[in-house]
Design a protein around this motif. Sequence first.
Motif, PDB file in Angstrom:
ATOM      1  N   ALA A   3      56.820 -50.243  15.341  1.00 33.74           N
ATOM      2  CA  ALA A   3      56.314 -49.224  15.732  1.00 33.74           C
ATOM      3  C   ALA A   3      54.588 -48.974  15.595  1.00 33.74           C
ATOM      4  O   ALA A   3      53.959 -48.409  16.582  1.00 33.74           O
ATOM      5  CB  ALA A   3      56.236 -48.953  13.652  1.00 33.74           C
ATOM      6  N   ARG A   6      54.167 -49.199  19.174  1.00 34.59           N
ATOM      7  CA  ARG A   6      54.441 -47.696  20.058  1.00 34.59           C
ATOM      8  C   ARG A   6      53.391 -47.346  19.299  1.00 34.59           C
ATOM      9  O   ARG A   6      52.727 -46.589  20.232  1.00 34.59           O
ATOM     10  CB  ARG A   6      55.311 -46.754  19.031  1.00 34.59           C
ATOM     11  CG  ARG A   6      56.908 -47.150  20.024  1.00 34.59           C
ATOM     12  CD  ARG A   6      57.914 -45.760  19.635  1.00 34.59           C
ATOM     13  NE  ARG A   6      58.095 -45.869  17.551  1.00 34.59           N
ATOM     14  CZ  ARG A   6      58.919 -46.660  17.301  1.00 34.59           C
ATOM     15  NH1 ARG A   6      59.523 -46.526  17.665  1.00 34.59           N
ATOM     16  NH2 ARG A   6      58.223 -46.519  15.996  1.00 34.59           N
ATOM     17  N   THR A   7      53.463 -46.885  18.259  1.00 39.89           N
ATOM     18  CA  THR A   7      51.719 -46.203  17.648  1.00 39.89           C
ATOM     19  C   THR A   7      49.961 -47.020  18.843  1.00 39.89           C
ATOM     20  O   THR A   7      49.750 -46.201  19.015  1.00 39.89           O
ATOM     21  CB  THR A   7      51.404 -46.384  16.862  1.00 39.89           C
ATOM     22  OG1 THR A   7      52.648 -46.067  15.942  1.00 39.89           O
ATOM     23  CG2 THR A   7      49.926 -45.533  15.788  1.00 39.89           C
ATOM     24  N   HIS A  24      68.105 -46.826  12.996  1.00 38.75           N
ATOM     25  CA  HIS A  24      67.732 -45.895  12.021  1.00 38.75           C
ATOM     26  C   HIS A  24      66.267 -45.806  11.549  1.00 38.75           C
ATOM     27  O   HIS A  24      65.759 -45.383  12.579  1.00 38.75           O
ATOM     28  CB  HIS A  24      68.055 -45.438  10.875  1.00 38.75           C
ATOM     29  CG  HIS A  24      68.142 -44.105  10.442  1.00 38.75           C
ATOM     30  ND1 HIS A  24      67.456 -44.250   9.774  1.00 38.75           N
ATOM     31  CD2 HIS A  24      68.609 -43.365  10.433  1.00 38.75           C
ATOM     32  CE1 HIS A  24      67.521 -42.831   9.099  1.00 38.75           C
ATOM     33  NE2 HIS A  24      68.205 -42.301   9.960  1.00 38.75           N
ATOM     34  N   ALA A  27      63.881 -47.162  15.848  1.00 39.96           N
ATOM     35  CA  ALA A  27      64.611 -45.954  16.412  1.00 39.96           C
ATOM     36  C   ALA A  27      63.237 -44.454  16.570  1.00 39.96           C
ATOM     37  O   ALA A  27      63.888 -43.338  15.924  1.00 39.96           O
ATOM     38  CB  ALA A  27      65.325 -46.274  17.276  1.00 39.96           C
ATOM     39  N   ASP A  28      62.616 -43.526  17.424  1.00 40.81           N
ATOM     40  CA  ASP A  28      62.906 -42.444  17.610  1.00 40.81           C
ATOM     41  C   ASP A  28      63.944 -41.974  18.212  1.00 40.81           C
ATOM     42  O   ASP A  28      64.601 -40.751  17.296  1.00 40.81           O
ATOM     43  CB  ASP A  28      62.007 -42.568  18.469  1.00 40.81           C
ATOM     44  CG  ASP A  28      60.537 -42.979  17.883  1.00 40.81           C
ATOM     45  OD1 ASP A  28      60.426 -43.211  17.035  1.00 40.81           O
ATOM     46  OD2 ASP A  28      59.280 -43.332  18.745  1.00 40.81           O
ATOM     47  N   ARG A  29      64.593 -42.194  19.483  1.00 38.86           N
ATOM     48  CA  ARG A  29      65.624 -41.757  19.856  1.00 38.86           C
ATOM     49  C   ARG A  29      66.822 -42.712  19.637  1.00 38.86           C
ATOM     50  O   ARG A  29      67.176 -43.645  20.273  1.00 38.86           O
ATOM     51  CB  ARG A  29      65.504 -40.871  21.611  1.00 38.86           C
ATOM     52  CG  ARG A  29      64.215 -40.164  20.890  1.00 38.86           C
ATOM     53  CD  ARG A  29      64.034 -39.561  22.269  1.00 38.86           C
ATOM     54  NE  ARG A  29      65.151 -38.566  23.182  1.00 38.86           N
ATOM     55  CZ  ARG A  29      65.258 -37.532  22.330  1.00 38.86           C
ATOM     56  NH1 ARG A  29      65.536 -37.091  21.456  1.00 38.86           N
ATOM     57  NH2 ARG A  29      66.948 -36.838  22.886  1.00 38.86           N
ATOM     58  N   PRO A  43      67.544 -37.456  17.917  1.00 36.37           N
ATOM     59  CA  PRO A  43      66.743 -38.053  17.652  1.00 36.37           C
ATOM     60  C   PRO A  43      67.777 -39.267  16.172  1.00 36.37           C
ATOM     61  O   PRO A  43      68.532 -38.755  16.319  1.00 36.37           O
ATOM     62  CB  PRO A  43      66.096 -37.365  16.912  1.00 36.37           C
ATOM     63  CG  PRO A  43      66.129 -35.792  17.994  1.00 36.37           C
ATOM     64  CD  PRO A  43      67.381 -36.147  18.259  1.00 36.37           C
ATOM     65  N   SER A  44      66.967 -39.710  16.195  1.00 38.85           N
ATOM     66  CA  SER A  44      67.662 -40.811  15.067  1.00 38.85           C
ATOM     67  C   SER A  44      68.091 -40.164  14.501  1.00 38.85           C
ATOM     68  O   SER A  44      68.877 -40.304  13.170  1.00 38.85           O
ATOM     69  CB  SER A  44      67.133 -42.374  14.817  1.00 38.85           C
ATOM     70  OG  SER A  44      65.423 -42.115  14.548  1.00 38.85           O
ATOM     71  N   GLN A  45      67.175 -38.893  13.715  1.00 42.03           N
ATOM     72  CA  GLN A  45      67.551 -38.882  12.517  1.00 42.03           C
ATOM     73  C   GLN A  45      68.547 -38.119  12.227  1.00 42.03           C
ATOM     74  O   GLN A  45      69.365 -38.116  11.162  1.00 42.03           O
ATOM     75  CB  GLN A  45      66.629 -37.723  11.658  1.00 42.03           C
ATOM     76  CG  GLN A  45      64.915 -38.078  11.401  1.00 42.03           C
ATOM     77  CD  GLN A  45      64.250 -39.238  12.943  1.00 42.03           C
ATOM     78  OE1 GLN A  45      64.671 -38.180  13.681  1.00 42.03           O
ATOM     79  NE2 GLN A  45      63.757 -39.030  13.201  1.00 42.03           N
TER      80      GLN A  45
END
Length: 59
Positions: A3, A6-7, A24, A27-29, A43-45
């Motif tokens: 994270a 990425r940020t 989960h 990952a974003d995707r 999307p991972s959600q």
Amino acid sequence: MFADLRTDHGVACLFISRDRAVVHQVADRVGVLREGLSSKPAPSQTYSPLPAPTTHATS
């Protein structure tokens, strides 16, 4: 760690794991590979962090 990369730096990463809970979290995707076929990344959600019903067949 992922994270932050990425940020802070815009880093992209291909992360391969059987542990859906870890995927989960990081990952974003997510794309899923099953029987040699891959799903369209989403999307991972949209994916449950719980083990897939077919996990026992591949372990």
